[in-house]
Enzyme design. Structure first.
Site, PDB file in Angstrom:
ATOM      1  N   LYS A 191       0.931  -1.246   0.051  1.00  0.00           N
ATOM      2  CA  LYS A 191       0.193   0.226   0.124  1.00  0.00           C
ATOM      3  C   LYS A 191       0.695   1.479  -0.055  1.00  0.00           C
ATOM      4  CE  LYS A 191       0.426   1.408   4.523  1.00  0.00           C
ATOM      5  NZ  LYS A 191       0.905   2.242   5.299  1.00  0.00           N
ATOM      6  N   THR A 248      -3.819   5.419   3.712  1.00  0.00           N
ATOM      7  CA  THR A 248      -2.278   6.078   3.106  1.00  0.00           C
ATOM      8  C   THR A 248      -2.242   6.516   1.909  1.00  0.00           C
ATOM      9  OG1 THR A 248      -1.982   3.790   4.309  1.00  0.00           O
ATOM     10  CG2 THR A 248      -0.044   4.902   2.830  1.00  0.00           C
TER      11      THR A 248
END
Length: 334
Positions: A191, A248
């Site tokens: 991620k 994120t």
């Protein structure tokens, strides 16, 4: 009272120390800088990483790793991924024989392409059932502000995961257990790479369709690699997969997204590195993730483009070309 050692005084290490202390644990933090340890002990603050946040008075800090580790039931590591092996080699003789070793780190080691739990196991020689990882949407400042959040504590030994869950459960921080360590670590590492791509798109003025495409296809890349490595597909639909990815890729608090945004706006890589107070893990780990993809024969085009920009001298505009690349006709998205 459960005693915990936290190695690392950065934002996430400090925030997790707050969680542990407010869950009823006795917490000792370790860091290299005496002035930071003194501030935590005397003023109950870490203004460099979590300005304006009052730390529980029960948290102590030291620059002596032996003092931090002494008697700890849980030893938590929150240092930059690429420094773990060197640091842990020095710390390993100091760790209690029966301690649970916990990784907060979300990266893949350069050179070996090892996940952080694999580095811990190699250096310390402990069984995988004594190594746990914490993953999920873990934006440190929000957790330190006691905003409601959920996370995942994963260990191949479900009882160990439950023990860590109990040690870190507060009214605002709810950990769920999982035995899929591989999937949780991959979700946390990849991620960061996708967040760099989303940040670059944002810096270039791209809209929400573009960013949603990168997030969704980034999740598909992660899941493909996870399947090849034996992870549980359900992990990537949960907090350690989709949850962490969304946070994120969209939050201004995300170091990786912010780093990517600087590059997308035209800032040279070297300047962006100097301008960043904390390490954007995806900047280095993208090469290791690419190594894993090639090792397992998995196509990860977004990761490949991020590597070419971060380490190959390509301009961010090559990333947008990715979205319009030719592809063989496929009935189903995969």
């Amino acid at each position: 009272m459960t005693r915990c050692a936290v190695f690392g005084m950065g934002s996430w290490g400090t925030a997790f120390s707050i969680v542990l202390a407010e869950a009823g644990c006795d917490v000792v933090m370790w860091g290299r800088r005496p002035e930071m340890a003194d501030a935590i002990n005397a003023r109950h603050e870490n203004d460099e990483y979590l300005p304006g946040i009052a730390l529980p008075t029960g948290i102590q800090a030291t620059t002596d790793p032996a003092k931090a580790a002494e008697g700890a039931e849980f030893v938590v590591f929150s240092v930059p991924s690429q420094t773990l092996r060197g640091n842990l080699t020095a710390w390993a003789p100091l760790l209690p024989d029966d301690a649970i070793l916990v990784s907060l780190m979300k990266g893949v080691e350069l050179g070996t392409a090892n996940r952080m739990s694999e580095v811990i196991r190699e250096v310390t020689g402990v069984s995988e059932g004594r190594i746990a990882v914490v993953s999920g949407p873990n934006l440190a400042m929000e957790i330190a502000q006691r905003q409601p959040a959920a996370s995942v504590v994963a260990c191949t030994d479900e009882e160990v995961a439950r023990r860590l869950q109990e040690a870190s459960h507060t009214p605002y921080f709810r950990p769920y257990t999982n035995t899929d360590v591989v999937g949780c670590e991959l979700g946390g590492a990849v991620k960061n790479v996708i967040a760099l791509a989303v940040g670059m798109a944002d810096g270039m003025g791209m809209g929400d369709n573009t960013k949603a495409t990168l997030i969704t296809r980034g999740l598909a890349e992660t899941a493909r690699l996870g399947a090849a490595m034996g992870a549980d597909a359900h992990t990537f639909a949960g907090l350690a997969g989709l949850g962490d990815l969304v946070a994120t890729c969209t939050s201004p608090l995300s170091r990786n997204r912010t780093f990517g945004e600087k590059i997308g706006r035209g800032m040279p890589i070297e300047e962006a590195v100097r301008d960043s107070r904390q390490i954007a893990e995806g900047f280095k780990s993208c090469e290791s993730v690419q190594t894993l993809a090639r090792r397992y024969g998995v196509e990860m085009p977004i990761t490949d483009v991020v590597v070419s920009i971060m380490h190959g001298g390509k301009p961010p505009s090559v990333g947008m070309a990715l979205l319009s690349r030719s592809a063989k006709p496929e009935r189903y998205e995969s």
